[in-house]
Design a protein around this motif. Sequence first.
Motif, PDB file in Angstrom:
ATOM      1  N   SER A   1      34.062   4.435 -25.088  1.00 16.13           N
ATOM      2  CA  SER A   1      32.700   4.883 -24.818  1.00 16.13           C
ATOM      3  C   SER A   1      32.154   4.347 -23.505  1.00 16.13           C
ATOM      4  O   SER A   1      31.223   4.904 -22.948  1.00 16.13           O
ATOM      5  CB  SER A   1      31.776   4.475 -25.960  1.00 16.13           C
ATOM      6  N   THR A   2      32.762   3.263 -22.990  1.00 17.11           N
ATOM      7  CA  THR A   2      32.233   2.667 -21.767  1.00 17.11           C
ATOM      8  C   THR A   2      33.189   2.808 -20.589  1.00 17.11           C
ATOM      9  O   THR A   2      33.048   2.112 -19.596  1.00 17.11           O
ATOM     10  CB  THR A   2      31.941   1.171 -21.995  1.00 17.11           C
TER      11      THR A   2
ATOM     12  N   ARG B   1      31.356  16.465 -16.873  1.00 12.72           N
ATOM     13  CA  ARG B   1      31.289  16.509 -18.332  1.00 12.72           C
ATOM     14  C   ARG B   1      30.857  17.885 -18.811  1.00 12.72           C
ATOM     15  O   ARG B   1      29.885  18.451 -18.342  1.00 12.72           O
ATOM     16  CB  ARG B   1      30.303  15.445 -18.845  1.00 12.72           C
TER      17      ARG B   1
ATOM     18  N   HIS C   1      33.948  13.646 -24.442  1.00 18.25           N
ATOM     19  CA  HIS C   1      34.276  13.593 -23.022  1.00 18.25           C
ATOM     20  C   HIS C   1      35.055  12.324 -22.697  1.00 18.25           C
ATOM     21  O   HIS C   1      36.002  12.349 -21.901  1.00 18.25           O
ATOM     22  CB  HIS C   1      33.002  13.644 -22.176  1.00 18.25           C
ATOM     23  N   ALA C   2      34.668  11.216 -23.309  1.00 18.85           N
ATOM     24  CA  ALA C   2      35.381   9.965 -23.065  1.00 18.85           C
ATOM     25  C   ALA C   2      36.829  10.061 -23.548  1.00 18.85           C
ATOM     26  O   ALA C   2      37.750   9.569 -22.893  1.00 18.85           O
ATOM     27  CB  ALA C   2      34.663   8.809 -23.757  1.00 18.85           C
TER      28      ALA C   2
ATOM     29  N   SER D   1      30.199  16.671 -25.443  1.00 19.17           N
ATOM     30  CA  SER D   1      29.448  15.488 -25.830  1.00 19.17           C
ATOM     31  C   SER D   1      30.046  14.251 -25.169  1.00 19.17           C
ATOM     32  O   SER D   1      31.196  14.237 -24.753  1.00 19.17           O
ATOM     33  CB  SER D   1      29.479  15.330 -27.348  1.00 19.17           C
ATOM     34  N   ARG D   2      29.237  13.204 -25.098  1.00 15.92           N
ATOM     35  CA  ARG D   2      29.700  11.981 -24.428  1.00 15.92           C
ATOM     36  C   ARG D   2      30.937  11.399 -25.097  1.00 15.92           C
ATOM     37  O   ARG D   2      31.874  10.967 -24.424  1.00 15.92           O
ATOM     38  CB  ARG D   2      28.571  10.947 -24.395  1.00 15.92           C
ATOM     39  N   ARG D   3      30.977  11.415 -26.409  1.00 19.47           N
ATOM     40  CA  ARG D   3      32.129  10.835 -27.120  1.00 19.47           C
ATOM     41  C   ARG D   3      33.394  11.646 -26.871  1.00 19.47           C
ATOM     42  O   ARG D   3      34.443  11.088 -26.547  1.00 19.47           O
ATOM     43  CB  ARG D   3      31.826  10.745 -28.620  1.00 19.47           C
TER      44      ARG D   3
ATOM     45  N   THR E   1      35.675  15.235 -32.952  1.00 21.05           N
ATOM     46  CA  THR E   1      35.513  14.743 -31.580  1.00 21.05           C
ATOM     47  C   THR E   1      36.807  14.913 -30.804  1.00 21.05           C
ATOM     48  O   THR E   1      36.809  15.366 -29.655  1.00 21.05           O
ATOM     49  CB  THR E   1      35.101  13.259 -31.586  1.00 21.05           C
TER      50      THR E   1
ATOM     51  N   ALA F   1      34.884   7.918 -16.956  1.00 23.34           N
ATOM     52  CA  ALA F   1      34.159   9.056 -17.520  1.00 23.34           C
ATOM     53  C   ALA F   1      33.031   9.510 -16.608  1.00 23.34           C
ATOM     54  O   ALA F   1      32.629  10.671 -16.628  1.00 23.34           O
ATOM     55  CB  ALA F   1      33.611   8.698 -18.900  1.00 23.34           C
ATOM     56  N   ASP F   2      32.525   8.597 -15.786  1.00 24.94           N
ATOM     57  CA  ASP F   2      31.423   8.937 -14.892  1.00 24.94           C
ATOM     58  C   ASP F   2      31.879   9.766 -13.697  1.00 24.94           C
ATOM     59  O   ASP F   2      31.066  10.365 -13.000  1.00 24.94           O
ATOM     60  CB  ASP F   2      30.749   7.661 -14.379  1.00 24.94           C
TER      61      ASP F   2
END
Length: 233
Positions: A7-8, A17, A24-25, A20-22, A60, A12-13
Amino acid sequence: MAVESFSTSPLADFVPRQSSRRSHAVFVALQREIVLGSLAPGLALTELDLAQRFGCSQGTVREALMQLNEEGLVKRLPNRGTHVAPCHAADARALLQLRREIECRHLDRVAERSDARLMSDLHGHLNAMRNAARDDDEYLLSVQDRAFHARLFEAAELPLVSPILTRCLIHAHRYKILNSQPNRALEETAERHVPILAALEARDVERLQALLAHHIATIVDFGPDLTGGEETE
């Protein structure tokens, strides 16, 4: 409990994207491993195993795999599961030819629309490539290299063509990484973009076309020019 934290992830940045963030990670983590060859061509991927590895739901994982499938990095077939896509020379040649046609054909539009913001963005990607090279991070260098060329073409204002170029870019980089010798000159890879920037800044379309055509033709050392065009120093 997650086998690894995703998640961090700072990577990913850097990757656009579309989910969703999850998911995508997960997508970024798997994309990195496929491009670098940690997940080899033909390897079977199961949603259950990946969900356990990343500590997330199968839904996910499924979303991430669908995005990888859209990029052509995995193959999802009914009743046969998901496998890492092959990485053949014939595909690389065809995609490089297509990439050269897309990028070099419309540079007059790019030069006409070039402005301070475009140049700033491109220099930003170049500096990020240099930093990645110094950190020996080949994947991040690949991400910023692809971003450089995608941003350059974005100035042509042909949005329906951009996704095609995106696929060409990632598969060219994947083939290069999987088939190049160890200890690749990463800093040299970054510096290859300097004359392209200089030609764009001068709005010298003819020079820009020659440089970019040569840049694309020499991405992967197959021996002869892959694209069927004449090399230009």
